[in-house]
Design an enzyme around this catalytic site. Structure first.
Site, PDB file in Angstrom:
ATOM      1  N   HIS A   1       5.941  -0.594  -2.695  1.00 36.19           N
ATOM      2  CA  HIS A   1       5.574   0.112  -3.924  1.00 36.19           C
ATOM      3  C   HIS A   1       5.633   1.625  -3.773  1.00 36.19           C
ATOM      4  CE1 HIS A   1       3.235  -3.751  -5.158  1.00 36.19           C
ATOM      5  NE2 HIS A   1       4.526  -3.843  -5.401  1.00 36.19           N
ATOM      6  N   CYS A  19      11.096  14.794  -8.923  1.00 41.33           N
ATOM      7  CA  CYS A  19      11.305  15.094 -10.331  1.00 41.33           C
ATOM      8  C   CYS A  19      12.231  14.044 -10.927  1.00 41.33           C
ATOM      9  CB  CYS A  19      11.899  16.495 -10.507  1.00 41.33           C
ATOM     10  SG  CYS A  19      13.648  16.616 -10.059  1.00 41.33           S
ATOM     11  N   ASN A  53       0.823  -1.203   0.000  1.00 40.83           N
ATOM     12  CA  ASN A  53       0.000   0.000   0.000  1.00 40.83           C
ATOM     13  C   ASN A  53       0.860   1.257   0.000  1.00 40.83           C
ATOM     14  OD1 ASN A  53      -2.093  -1.809   0.188  1.00 40.83           O
ATOM     15  ND2 ASN A  53      -2.368  -1.548   2.389  1.00 40.83           N
ATOM     16  N   GLY A  65      -4.960  -9.182   3.715  1.00 43.77           N
ATOM     17  CA  GLY A  65      -5.630  -8.255   2.807  1.00 43.77           C
ATOM     18  C   GLY A  65      -4.991  -8.143   1.449  1.00 43.77           C
TER      19      GLY A  65
END
Length: 352
Positions: free
Chosen positions: A157, A165, A131, A270
């Site tokens: 992730h 940038c 998440n 989950g």
């Protein structure tokens, strides 16, 4: 290791699990956790009770089958291959600008807080999450300093709460949101109207929203000020999340494997494990002979693996009682644990 569009083999989606009572589920999960040194891997299902929709429903299928994610190469490649292609970075940032506030404002739910209690007592030694909402960190922030949090929680992730940038300059997300608002007053007014009326765009777990029939011609992406100080002009900026088709940094990948190797067992909560970056961690644990327990509602990629024990029951029904079963009297006597067991929202999305 690149993140590809998550899929679950069709044969897996046909597998069903035998019903289990909450009491039996609590006993089994508590027995699994009690020895300690457990590494926890979580997915989008953990955050549903905080109001953040998962990608998939209980049948294992996408809740929006027509959704098309933005791919990494579309976002960062500088090309003149036509109007639509050149507007992908603008589309990505506008959608993320609209989708970030609901994620920013989301609060840890009862499962986040129960898991935080087990992290605090070190029964869960490491947490790896797919998440990007930051809710695991938010749940335990009042107990751990930043160094401890960074050491014990790995965001596989990335995170929505920072932007960088293409030259690597990092900006706090709230600051970046303010920059966009200043450059795009009409979109700022739109966001304020949504918040004033209580409306929220349909936001995916990665902070992306769906927009139809929107023109990006007048949307302005602010320049990176650090690049400007260095004599460059860069508007190529992206949330610090791993987009589909993007490689997970080697240091993050290696640390996720190391966390598995240093643990005694693996708990999955989950997650459908449709993303290969998570699935291969389960494969690694199985290869090393680690016991693996999965707590998830609906089909997953590992349902046909005998090495994975699965319990199919909503986490909100059991996790607080699991903590009490694991900790015994400490659950009520330890002020920090007791506080966590009395915290947490339960606000699942109202629409299907």
């Amino acid at each position: 290791m690149r993140v590809s569009v998550p899929t679950i083999p069709h044969v897996v989606t046909t597998v069903s699990n035998k019903p289990i009572s909450p009491a039996a589920a609590v006993e089994r999960i508590a027995n699994f956790l009690s020895p300690g040194n457990v590494v926890l891997l979580t997915g989008a299902g953990v955050s549903v009770d905080s109001g953040i929709r998962a990608y998939r429903g209980k049948d294992g299928r996408y809740m929006n089958p027509n959704y098309r994610p933005i791919f990494y190469h579309e976002l960062v490649e500088e090309s003149s291959r036509g109007y639509v292609y050149r507007h992908v970075p603008l589309r990505a940032l506008l959608r993320s600008y609209l989708g970030y506030p609901p994620v920013r404002d989301a609060q840890p739910n009862t499962t986040h807080c129960a898991l935080a209690a087990l992290q605090y007592t070190s029964h869960i030694s490491r947490l790896v999450t797919q998440n990007v909402d930051g809710l695991h960190k938010k749940a335990i922030a009042h107990l751990w300093d930043d160094d401890t949090t960074s050491e014990r929680i790995l965001e596989l992730h990335g995170t929505l709460h920072r932007v960088h940038c293409k030259y690597g300059h990092v900006t706090d997300r709230d600051t970046f949101q303010d920059w966009i608002s200043a450059h795009n007053p009409s979109w700022k007014d739109y966001v304020e109207e949504l918040e004033a009326t209580g409306q929220k765009p349909r936001t995916n777990p990665d902070g992306d929203v769906e927009l139809e029939g929107v023109s990006y011609d007048d949307f302005v992406v602010p320049e990176c000020p650090q690049c400007r100080l260095e004599g460059r002009h860069s508007t190529n900026q992206k949330p610090a999340v791993i987009f589909f088709g993007e490689s997970i940094p080697v240091a993050i990948r290696d640390r996720s494997f190391h966390d598995i190797e240093q643990s005694d067992r693996l708990l999955l909560v989950g997650t459908t494990l449709a993303t290969f970056s998570a699935f291969r961690l389960v494969q690694h644990a199985i290869k090393l002979g680690k016991p693996v327990l999965l707590l998830n509602v609906g089909p997953t990629r590992v349902d046909n693996l005998r090495a994975v024990e699965k319990i199919e029951i909503p986490t909100s029904h059991v996790m607080r009682d699991v903590v009490k079963a694991v900790l015994g009297m400490r659950a009520s006597l330890d002020p920090a644990v007791n506080q966590l067991l009395n915290r947490g929202v339960h606000k699942p999305p109202s629409d299907p």
